[in-house]
Design an enzyme around this catalytic site. Structure first.
Site, PDB file in Angstrom:
ATOM      1  N   LYS A  50       0.738  -1.292   0.197  1.00 56.26           N
ATOM      2  CA  LYS A  50       0.098  -0.023  -0.145  1.00 56.26           C
ATOM      3  C   LYS A  50       0.858   1.368  -0.139  1.00 56.26           C
ATOM      4  CE  LYS A  50      -3.429  -1.218  -0.589  1.00 56.26           C
ATOM      5  NZ  LYS A  50      -3.522  -2.159  -1.776  1.00 56.26           N
ATOM      6  N   HIS A 105       7.034  -7.520  -2.303  1.00 56.16           N
ATOM      7  CA  HIS A 105       7.308  -6.792  -0.935  1.00 56.16           C
ATOM      8  C   HIS A 105       8.261  -7.539  -0.058  1.00 56.16           C
ATOM      9  CE1 HIS A 105       3.564  -4.612  -1.774  1.00 56.16           C
ATOM     10  NE2 HIS A 105       2.728  -5.700  -1.603  1.00 56.16           N
ATOM     11  N   ARG A 127       5.876   5.423   1.707  1.00 53.30           N
ATOM     12  CA  ARG A 127       4.813   6.239   1.912  1.00 53.30           C
ATOM     13  C   ARG A 127       4.511   6.586   3.287  1.00 53.30           C
ATOM     14  NH1 ARG A 127      -1.470   4.735   0.256  1.00 53.30           N
ATOM     15  NH2 ARG A 127      -2.485   6.897   0.189  1.00 53.30           N
ATOM     16  N   SER A 135      -4.802   2.520   4.239  1.00 48.90           N
ATOM     17  CA  SER A 135      -4.910   1.949   2.929  1.00 48.90           C
ATOM     18  C   SER A 135      -4.904   0.460   3.275  1.00 48.90           C
ATOM     19  CB  SER A 135      -3.694   2.299   1.891  1.00 48.90           C
ATOM     20  OG  SER A 135      -3.918   1.927   0.599  1.00 48.90           O
ATOM     21  N   ASN A 228      -6.543   8.748 -14.177  1.00 50.95           N
ATOM     22  CA  ASN A 228      -6.582   8.193 -15.410  1.00 50.95           C
ATOM     23  C   ASN A 228      -6.198   6.606 -15.275  1.00 50.95           C
ATOM     24  OD1 ASN A 228      -7.240  10.321 -17.051  1.00 50.95           O
ATOM     25  ND2 ASN A 228      -4.928  11.026 -17.334  1.00 50.95           N
ATOM     26  N   MET A 229      -5.446   6.350 -14.246  1.00 53.79           N
ATOM     27  CA  MET A 229      -5.315   5.011 -13.836  1.00 53.79           C
ATOM     28  C   MET A 229      -6.531   4.271 -13.254  1.00 53.79           C
ATOM     29  SD  MET A 229      -1.634   4.605 -11.833  1.00 53.79           S
ATOM     30  CE  MET A 229      -1.973   2.924 -11.304  1.00 53.79           C
TER      31      MET A 229
HETATM   32  P1  A3P Z   1      -5.334   4.447  -1.071  1.00 52.19           P
HETATM   33  O1  A3P Z   1      -5.980   3.166  -0.341  1.00 52.19           O
HETATM   34  O2  A3P Z   1      -5.073   5.342   0.221  1.00 52.19           O
HETATM   35  O3  A3P Z   1      -6.083   5.334  -1.951  1.00 52.19           O
HETATM   36  P2  A3P Z   1      -0.310  -0.494  -3.465  1.00 52.19           P
HETATM   37  O4  A3P Z   1      -0.571  -0.194  -4.990  1.00 52.19           O
HETATM   38  O5  A3P Z   1       1.115  -0.232  -3.295  1.00 52.19           O
HETATM   39  O6  A3P Z   1      -1.269  -1.340  -3.160  1.00 52.19           O
HETATM   40  O7  A3P Z   1      -0.874   0.825  -3.003  1.00 52.19           O
HETATM   41  C1  A3P Z   1      -2.259   1.433  -3.146  1.00 52.19           C
HETATM   42  C2  A3P Z   1      -2.511   2.837  -2.759  1.00 52.19           C
HETATM   43  O8  A3P Z   1      -1.874   3.711  -3.661  1.00 52.19           O
HETATM   44  C3  A3P Z   1      -4.123   3.056  -2.649  1.00 52.19           C
HETATM   45  O9  A3P Z   1      -3.895   4.036  -1.774  1.00 52.19           O
HETATM   46  C4  A3P Z   1      -4.130   3.576  -4.065  1.00 52.19           C
HETATM   47  O10 A3P Z   1      -5.404   4.421  -4.356  1.00 52.19           O
HETATM   48  C5  A3P Z   1      -2.797   4.487  -4.303  1.00 52.19           C
HETATM   49  N1  A3P Z   1      -2.598   4.908  -5.772  1.00 52.19           N
HETATM   50  C6  A3P Z   1      -2.533   3.997  -6.860  1.00 52.19           C
HETATM   51  N2  A3P Z   1      -2.623   4.752  -8.082  1.00 52.19           N
HETATM   52  C7  A3P Z   1      -2.230   5.862  -7.445  1.00 52.19           C
HETATM   53  C8  A3P Z   1      -1.974   7.064  -8.217  1.00 52.19           C
HETATM   54  N3  A3P Z   1      -1.695   7.118  -9.641  1.00 52.19           N
HETATM   55  N4  A3P Z   1      -2.022   8.281  -7.582  1.00 52.19           N
HETATM   56  C9  A3P Z   1      -1.827   8.384  -6.044  1.00 52.19           C
HETATM   57  N5  A3P Z   1      -2.217   7.237  -5.657  1.00 52.19           N
HETATM   58  C10 A3P Z   1      -2.208   5.901  -6.162  1.00 52.19           C
END
Ligand code: A3P
Length: 292
Positions: A50, A105, A127, A135, A228-229
């Site tokens: 996360k 991880h 982070r 998260s 966009n993602m």
């Molecule tokens: P949140 O749950 O706080 O929204 P991982 O990919 O390591 O599992 O992390 C997931 C976190 O990254 C989630 O956070 C997700 O929304 C956030 N995330 C994914 N793509 C992102 C982007 N383009 N910009 C900002 N945050 C992003």
């Protein structure tokens, strides 16, 4: 089957880390990963859960597409950045053409030996741990292989104790930071990416030795911003939602400071105390909040 050192019915401990029972990996499989063949052009994306893994997957894939246009593929990022410690059904995903990208991880001591020996490029994204906690709490409510927490307080304490998926955030960050001289590692921070994504992409391209045009860099940034993602099925793990492996969308909020909506004042004080005890000797700073 080896007998597992169960932390609870969902997680087992191995080498101070917690792995997901239902993923089907045994300790011997985790040990075998140390012998995965590593090639000089491999790039490893390493994170504590996360911390921005999917975000960095998207950025790396876009950089590689721009740098190697003959290798653009119509496949999800999950396929293009295979997960090193994924369970057996996903193992074939590791068979990829060069230059290969891998996500993991795993802590530094459990990485394939070749990562150090061949000094391949490692990108470590971190982070602020308060938002990681929030998260991860939501991820626990989503991923079928984990148990939804009984309460936020319950999960909060488990996180501080390192009794969550992959173990302690504090240990993970410390171990990567401490191992930085043994690896060719670039540390990037989620908060910096939120503040200046283009600047961080430029830094990353320089580290990877990928010489992109300004237009190509703009394109990487554009396709990687949250909105966009969120709508891109190649980047947002829609396949895992469609196949009910995840109950909720993984692109949740994507901000810095969401912890303020979940932590009580007392929890925040407890967190700050633990953070101070465990991290104050490291010169690492985090973006705790960006006002919307
Ligand atoms: P949140 O749950 O706080 O929204 P991982 O990919 O390591 O599992 O992390 C997931 C976190 O990254 C989630 O956070 C997700 O929304 C956030 N995330 C994914 N793509 C992102 C982007 N383009 N910009 C900002 N945050 C992003």
């Amino acid at each position: 089957m080896d007998s597992l050192d169960l932390l609870n019915p969902y997680l087992f401990r191995y080498k101070k880390r917690n792995f997901v029972v239902q993923e089907g990996l045994q300790p011997k499989d985790l040990d075998a990963l140390q012998h995965v063949e590593i090639r000089p052009t491999d790039v490893f994306l390493t994170t504590y859960p996360k911390s921005g893994t999917a975000w960095m997957q998207q950025i790396l894939v876009q950089i590689m597409d721009a740098a190697h246009p003959d290798q653009v593929e119509d496949a999800t990022n999950r396929v293009r950045v295979p997960w090193l410690e994924a369970g057996p059904p996903d193992n074939p995903l590791r068979e990829r053409p060069d230059p290969r990208l891998f996500g993991t991880h795993l802590p530094p001591d459990m990485l394939p030996h070749g990562v150090r020996a061949k000094r391949i490029k490692v990108v470590y994204v971190m982070r602020n741990p308060k938002d990681v906690l929030v998260s991860l709490y939501h991820f626990y409510c989503s991923w079928k292989m984990l148990e939804a927490p009984k309460s936020f307080e319950d999960f909060f304490q488990q996180f501080l104790d390192g009794d969550v998926y992959m173990g302690s955030w504090f240990d993970h960050v410390r171990e990567y930071y401490t191992a930085r001289d043994q690896m060719d590692v670039l540390f990037l921070k989620y908060g910096d990416m939120l503040k200046d994504l283009r600047g961080e992409v430029v830094k990353l391209c320089a580290f990877l030795g990928k010489n992109l045009t300004d237009e190509a860099i703009d394109q990487v940034v554009e396709t990687s911003i949250f909105k966009n993602m969120k709508t891109n099925p190649k980047a947002n793990f829609k396949d895992l939602v469609d196949t009910h492996r995840y109950k909720k969308k993984t692109m949740r909020k994507g901000i810095a400071g969401d912890w303020k909506n979940f932590f009580t004042v007392a929890q925040n004080e407890r967190f700050d105390q633990v953070f101070k005890e465990k991290m104050s000797d490291l010169p690492l700073t985090f973006t705790w909040e960006i006002k919307q």
